[in-house]
Design an enzyme around this catalytic site. Structure first.
Site, PDB file in Angstrom:
ATOM      1  N   GLU A  51     -42.931 -96.860  11.328  1.00  0.00           N
ATOM      2  CA  GLU A  51     -42.578 -95.538  10.817  1.00  0.00           C
ATOM      3  C   GLU A  51     -42.234 -95.645   9.352  1.00  0.00           C
ATOM      4  OE1 GLU A  51     -42.091 -94.736  15.146  1.00  0.00           O
ATOM      5  OE2 GLU A  51     -41.202 -96.297  13.900  1.00  0.00           O
ATOM      6  N   VAL A  52     -42.250 -94.505   8.689  1.00  0.00           N
ATOM      7  CA  VAL A  52     -41.801 -94.414   7.296  1.00  0.00           C
ATOM      8  C   VAL A  52     -40.561 -93.526   7.254  1.00  0.00           C
ATOM      9  CG1 VAL A  52     -42.384 -93.752   4.936  1.00  0.00           C
ATOM     10  CG2 VAL A  52     -44.164 -94.672   6.438  1.00  0.00           C
TER      11      VAL A  52
END
Length: 297
Positions: A51-52
């Site tokens: 994820e970011v």
């Protein structure tokens, strides 16, 4: 073209574990990126990070949002560990703060600075929601590709939201849990049809005596099969242990499919505003830092 401050940081590293990779984008203020641009960056980084996380300051707190390659994620524990470990360790504001407040979609959460004594940060998990379990044992066994006999029937399967809607499944031992390798698309369709976010399997048989449980976490609806190290899922597990009156006190979890080199997640609990709250913690390692050059679509 926008130039953004970017780091790739692996959360829950240490003791031979490689951790869980997260992207980290710093924004000076709300509106530096649109939702479409945040989703674009996460899609471009698919296969590179799970994820970011996007963070920006807001007075005396920080706002965090999270995106997988497929969609926005309500809460991402390992990205929070990665970002807050870096912020507390590398900035003057962070080094001086024993506690920091962050805001996620679930509300305000407290981050505790334990860098000096444990080389770790701890994040308060969102308040739990104990939900009606939508699955029977044979259904989850089929979705995971295991036999029904490998599920530990001495403990219940439960659905608890500790940041993400987590289906918690007890497994009978270390060997059975290590050999679980579900079909990603089948498990994704199952999670969508039953309306939960991740599958968390656990056993109290561990490879390393210092750890209390072995866990594995499967979030295929977010675009990948397995999470190497998880904050939100293990927080739901901590709430599960309290609900079943089997909380062992503060302890560490070994997570992942590797028998000898698992990732390590620490859990604590404390009373806050009259309710039990789970804290998950660990350290992180910065692998890459620089500028992310975004060409908007």
């Amino acid at each position: 073209m926008k130039s953004l401050r970017f780091k790739k940081i692996d959360a829950f590293t240490g003791a031979g574990s490689s951790g869980n990779p997260a992207g980290y984008i710093w924004m000076d203020q709300a509106g530096d990126l649109t939702e479409q641009e945040m989703q674009q960056i996460a899609a471009e980084l698919k296969g590179f990070v799970s994820e970011v996380g996007y963070i920006y300051p807001d007075g005396d707190r920080f706002i965090l949002r999270y995106y997988s390659s497929d969609c926005e994620v309500a809460f991402c524990g390992h990205a929070t560990i990665a970002i807050m470990y870096d912020l507390l360790k590398s900035t003057e504001r962070g080094k001086a703060a024993p506690e920091v407040t962050i805001q996620v979609k679930a509300g305000n959460l407290t981050v505790y600075n334990h860098l000096a004594d444990e080389d770790s940060v701890y994040i308060t998990a969102p308040s739990p929601k104990y939900l009606k379990c939508p699955v029977a044992s044979h259904e989850i066994a089929e979705a995971l590709g295991i036999s029904l006999s490998e599920i530990n029937s001495d403990l219940p399967i439960r659905l608890i939201d500790g940041g993400l809607r987590t289906l918690l499944v007890p497994i009978k031992g270390l060997d059975p849990i290590l050999k679980i390798f579900p079909d990603q698309e089948r498990l994704r369709q199952f999670s969508l049809s039953k309306d939960f976010d991740i599958v968390h399997v656990f056993t109290d048989e561990t490879a390393q005596p210092d750890n209390r449980y072995r866990t594995r976490v499967f979030p295929p609806r977010f675009g990948y099969l397995e999470d190497p190290a998880t904050g939100s899922g293990n927080s739901a597990f901590g709430y599960y242990l309290h609900a079943e009156n089997i909380w062992p006190g503060d302890f560490s979890i070994e997570q992942g499919p590797s028998r000898n080199n698992p990732n390590i997640v620490k859990l604590k609990s404390k009373m806050a505003d009259g309710e039990t709250r789970i804290l998950f913690g660990g350290r992180a390692t910065t692998r890459i830092e620089g500028n992310y050059l975004l060409e908007s679509l």
